[in-house]
Design a protein around this motif. Structure first.
Motif, PDB file in Angstrom:
ATOM      1  N   HIS A  92       0.943  -1.422   0.260  1.00 50.22           N
ATOM      2  CA  HIS A  92       0.261   0.422   0.298  1.00 50.22           C
ATOM      3  C   HIS A  92       0.874   1.311   0.108  1.00 50.22           C
ATOM      4  O   HIS A  92       2.135   1.123   0.459  1.00 50.22           O
ATOM      5  CB  HIS A  92      -1.086  -0.103   1.200  1.00 50.22           C
ATOM      6  N   SER A 133      -3.065   5.950   1.375  1.00 52.68           N
ATOM      7  CA  SER A 133      -3.925   4.765   2.176  1.00 52.68           C
ATOM      8  C   SER A 133      -4.928   4.368   1.262  1.00 52.68           C
ATOM      9  O   SER A 133      -5.978   3.611   1.085  1.00 52.68           O
ATOM     10  CB  SER A 133      -5.286   5.356   2.917  1.00 52.68           C
ATOM     11  N   PHE A 155      -4.879   1.229   0.091  1.00 52.88           N
ATOM     12  CA  PHE A 155      -5.039  -0.771   0.275  1.00 52.88           C
ATOM     13  C   PHE A 155      -5.273  -1.505  -0.214  1.00 52.88           C
ATOM     14  O   PHE A 155      -6.109  -1.339  -1.294  1.00 52.88           O
ATOM     15  CB  PHE A 155      -5.392  -0.876   1.780  1.00 52.88           C
ATOM     16  N   THR A 198      -8.947  -2.383  -1.688  1.00 58.55           N
ATOM     17  CA  THR A 198     -10.505  -1.593  -1.661  1.00 58.55           C
ATOM     18  C   THR A 198     -10.766  -0.718  -1.966  1.00 58.55           C
ATOM     19  O   THR A 198     -10.277  -0.147  -3.158  1.00 58.55           O
ATOM     20  CB  THR A 198      -9.159  -0.429  -0.053  1.00 58.55           C
ATOM     21  N   SER A 199     -11.949  -0.143  -1.844  1.00 57.86           N
ATOM     22  CA  SER A 199     -12.474   0.841  -2.976  1.00 57.86           C
ATOM     23  C   SER A 199     -11.943   2.114  -3.402  1.00 57.86           C
ATOM     24  O   SER A 199     -11.985   2.007  -4.952  1.00 57.86           O
ATOM     25  CB  SER A 199     -14.018   0.601  -2.490  1.00 57.86           C
ATOM     26  N   VAL A 254     -12.193   6.371   3.045  1.00 52.39           N
ATOM     27  CA  VAL A 254     -11.552   4.700   2.913  1.00 52.39           C
ATOM     28  C   VAL A 254     -11.686   3.979   4.142  1.00 52.39           C
ATOM     29  O   VAL A 254     -11.256   4.128   5.044  1.00 52.39           O
ATOM     30  CB  VAL A 254     -10.794   4.879   2.017  1.00 52.39           C
ATOM     31  N   TYR A 255     -12.568   2.596   3.798  1.00 56.11           N
ATOM     32  CA  TYR A 255     -12.026   1.585   5.165  1.00 56.11           C
ATOM     33  C   TYR A 255     -11.622   0.579   4.729  1.00 56.11           C
ATOM     34  O   TYR A 255     -11.169  -0.028   4.102  1.00 56.11           O
ATOM     35  CB  TYR A 255     -13.641   1.154   5.277  1.00 56.11           C
ATOM     36  N   VAL A 256     -10.905   0.741   5.836  1.00 55.27           N
ATOM     37  CA  VAL A 256     -10.127  -0.763   5.700  1.00 55.27           C
ATOM     38  C   VAL A 256      -9.851  -1.517   6.592  1.00 55.27           C
ATOM     39  O   VAL A 256      -9.771  -1.809   8.017  1.00 55.27           O
ATOM     40  CB  VAL A 256      -7.989   0.496   5.544  1.00 55.27           C
ATOM     41  N   GLU A 257     -10.831  -2.890   6.215  1.00 54.58           N
ATOM     42  CA  GLU A 257     -10.883  -3.813   6.741  1.00 54.58           C
ATOM     43  C   GLU A 257      -9.777  -4.391   8.028  1.00 54.58           C
ATOM     44  O   GLU A 257      -9.665  -4.732   8.466  1.00 54.58           O
ATOM     45  CB  GLU A 257     -11.387  -5.104   5.468  1.00 54.58           C
ATOM     46  N   LYS A 258      -8.807  -4.508   7.127  1.00 53.13           N
ATOM     47  CA  LYS A 258      -7.378  -5.023   7.602  1.00 53.13           C
ATOM     48  C   LYS A 258      -6.866  -4.082   9.136  1.00 53.13           C
ATOM     49  O   LYS A 258      -5.931  -5.218  10.217  1.00 53.13           O
ATOM     50  CB  LYS A 258      -5.855  -5.387   6.877  1.00 53.13           C
ATOM     51  N   TRP A 314     -10.967   3.863   9.697  1.00 58.00           N
ATOM     52  CA  TRP A 314     -11.005   4.335   8.418  1.00 58.00           C
ATOM     53  C   TRP A 314     -10.103   5.055   8.294  1.00 58.00           C
ATOM     54  O   TRP A 314      -9.506   5.978   9.016  1.00 58.00           O
ATOM     55  CB  TRP A 314     -12.741   5.395   8.979  1.00 58.00           C
TER      56      TRP A 314
END
Ligand code: 6PG
Length: 256
Positions: free
Chosen positions: A161, A164, A166, A169-170, A182-186, A190
């Protein structure tokens, strides 16, 4: 130093940071000479601290009129400006608080009052929209109508990455907006980040990547793989994206 096109490999992180600081200063000097100002987006994490230390040294300070510098942030975590995880705090503590940059020239992403009044999932899009408006007002625009930084500083995480952006990600697919929430699941968190188009439209990019923990992914970034897996790969072969690495990070690059 191994200077292959856009890649500078130095013996140590300090040597890589100094080479990057020299380049940073050259970008700043030419922007100020040609356009009267230097608009730079700082990166987060810990590696940039090595570069900041050089910019604080007299030999660098006396070559730069900090009143002409505008400081922005390539990405930010959804934490208060004085939080230990804040990129804004890191850049202020390790550089901006120690140079004569006017307060009005520092452009943080986070507004503490707004952040405190909303959940991160609501605050992030609001802060992204506000930052986009601020950048529209502050920055020059290129012929394509995009805001244009003189220099964007970038790091690289061990997953490839940058800022941000990553993997998976969207934000990677957003070609419309300049600033994205952006929401970073890992990370279960946010982020607000400059988008790929804005990073690409900048006049120059400086990538400072050091440490043996980056060697495996750097090998993949500079070899033919699907760029979706390693977002930073988009800047691997661009001559206007200069990479500064130490030998530890570059250990698996071989002949590139
Ligand atoms: C962030 C940064 C991020 C950083 C890389 C490398 O907010 O975390 O913007 O993109 O540049 O994670 O971080 P280090 O330099 O600490 O390895």
């Amino acid at each position: 130093m191994n200077n292959k096109n856009n890649i500078h490999i130095e013996d140590s992180v300090e040597a890589a940071a100094k080479a990057a600081a020299d380049y940073w200063l050259a970008c700043a000097s030419s922007a100020i000479a040609e356009r009267g100002a230097f608009h730079v987006a700082f990166s987060g994490g810990s590696t940039p601290k090595h570069l900041h230390r050089y910019l604080l040294m007299d030999e660098y300070r006396r070559q730069l009129d900090w009143s002409r510098v505008h400081a922005y942030f390539g990405d930010e975590r959804m934490v208060a400006c004085d939080h230990a995880d804040s990129n804004y705090r890191m850049v202020r503590e390790t550089l901006l608080d120690h140079v004569d940059i006017p307060a009005a020239n520092i452009h943080p992403v986070v507004d503490d009052v707004l952040l405190a009044a909303h959940e991160p999932a609501s605050a992030a899009p609001m802060l992204a929209a506000r930052y986009a408006e601020r950048l529209e007002a502050q920055l020059p625009h290129n012929d394509a109508g995009w805001i244009q930084f003189d220099l964007v500083m970038l790091g690289m995480g061990a997953d490839g990455h940058t800022a941000s952006l990553f993997p998976g990600t969207s934000i990677l697919d957003d070609c419309t907006n300049s600033v994205v929430a952006v929401y970073v699941e890992k990370l279960k968190s946010w982020r607000v980040s400059l988008s790929f188009p804005v990073l690409e439209q900048a006049r120059q990019r400086l990538l400072l990547v050091c440490g043996k923990d980056k060697a495996d992914v750097l090998e993949k970034v500079f070899s033919p793989t699907d760029e979706q897996d390693y977002p930073v790969k988009r800047f691997a072969r661009r001559i206007d994206s200069l990479w500064f690495m130490d030998k530890a990070a570059a250990a698996k690059l071989g002949e590139i």
